[in-house]
Design a protein around this motif. Structure first.
Motif, PDB file in Angstrom:
ATOM      1  N   SER A 194       0.803  -1.225   0.000  1.00 39.95           N
ATOM      2  CA  SER A 194       0.000   0.000   0.000  1.00 39.95           C
ATOM      3  C   SER A 194       0.834   1.272   0.000  1.00 39.95           C
ATOM      4  O   SER A 194       0.273   2.365   0.080  1.00 39.95           O
ATOM      5  N   ILE A 195       2.146   1.142  -0.061  1.00 43.85           N
ATOM      6  CA  ILE A 195       3.018   2.321  -0.052  1.00 43.85           C
ATOM      7  C   ILE A 195       3.818   2.383  -1.350  1.00 43.85           C
ATOM      8  O   ILE A 195       3.967   1.373  -2.048  1.00 43.85           O
ATOM      9  N   LEU A 196       4.332   3.555  -1.643  1.00 43.17           N
ATOM     10  CA  LEU A 196       5.062   3.783  -2.889  1.00 43.17           C
ATOM     11  C   LEU A 196       6.216   2.802  -3.080  1.00 43.17           C
ATOM     12  O   LEU A 196       6.410   2.239  -4.152  1.00 43.17           O
ATOM     13  N   ASN A 250       2.681   0.656  -4.462  1.00 43.83           N
ATOM     14  CA  ASN A 250       1.441   1.432  -4.328  1.00 43.83           C
ATOM     15  C   ASN A 250       0.208   0.678  -4.826  1.00 43.83           C
ATOM     16  O   ASN A 250      -0.659   1.235  -5.484  1.00 43.83           O
ATOM     17  N   ASN A 251       0.170  -0.623  -4.548  1.00 42.37           N
ATOM     18  CA  ASN A 251      -0.942  -1.509  -4.943  1.00 42.37           C
ATOM     19  C   ASN A 251      -1.154  -1.583  -6.451  1.00 42.37           C
ATOM     20  O   ASN A 251      -2.255  -1.902  -6.903  1.00 42.37           O
ATOM     21  N   GLN A 252      -0.128  -1.313  -7.227  1.00 43.03           N
ATOM     22  CA  GLN A 252      -0.199  -1.432  -8.685  1.00 43.03           C
ATOM     23  C   GLN A 252       0.583  -2.677  -9.090  1.00 43.03           C
ATOM     24  O   GLN A 252       1.814  -2.692  -9.005  1.00 43.03           O
ATOM     25  N   PRO A 290       4.566   5.546   6.485  1.00 40.90           N
ATOM     26  CA  PRO A 290       3.338   6.178   6.007  1.00 40.90           C
ATOM     27  C   PRO A 290       2.697   7.024   7.108  1.00 40.90           C
ATOM     28  O   PRO A 290       2.870   6.740   8.293  1.00 40.90           O
TER      29      PRO A 290
END
Length: 162
Positions: A22-24, A28-30, A54
């Motif tokens: 969930s963080i860069l 980032n969830n990509q 975060p």
């Protein structure tokens, strides 16, 4: 701060384990930005990720299997791995993880069971943060309202085997 990921997962030739979060710094969830872990034997996978804490103090992540740059398998993500971190830049978190397979009796996790047939209206939430600790998660969807899940052990906090 450093997140030190360690997971045991036996891959086939040409596969790799990646972490997505969930963080860069963890994509980032990509899915196209998932970070590969390293291995020397195709079983034990590791990654040391240098991250910025975060603002909300929460890092959620999951593991994926990639082959030829494509996501071919994802662990069961109904309950993602969640880490509560402090703002201490020198902190190192060692994450000794295991792969979460889709449960054989996955229907017990549907809303028909979790919100009706086996509903537990008085649920405690996960702790926000501790300086040191161990969070034990148990997946036991078949416990009805007349029963509960317990843990005991050889420490006072675990009841001294009582």
């Amino acid at each position: 701060m450093i997140l030190s990921f360690h997971i045991e997962y036996r891959t086939s030739w040409g596969e790799e384990v990646r972490v997505l979060g969930s963080i860069l710094e963890l994509g980032n969830n990509q899915p196209g930005k998932a970070i590969p872990l390293q291995t020397v034997d195709g079983i034990h996978w590791t990654l040391d990720a240098d991250i910025q804490a975060p603002k909300n103090g929460i890092v959620q992540y999951s593991y994926h299997i990639y082959r030829d740059g494509k996501d071919t398998r994802t662990e069961w993500n109904s309950l993602p791995h969640t880490l509560y971190v402090s703002a201490d830049k020198k902190k190192v978190y060692r994450l000794q993880d295991c792969w979460k397979n889709l449960p054989e009796q996955q229907y017990f996790y549907t809303s028909a069971f979790t919100e009706s047939l086996l509903a537990h209206p008085e649920r405690n939430t996960a702790p926000k943060s501790h300086k040191k600790g161990l969070l034990i998660k148990a997946y036991a969807p078949c416990i009805d309202n007349d029963h509960c899940l317990g843990i005991c052990g050889n420490q006072k906090v675990l009841g001294d085997w009582d």
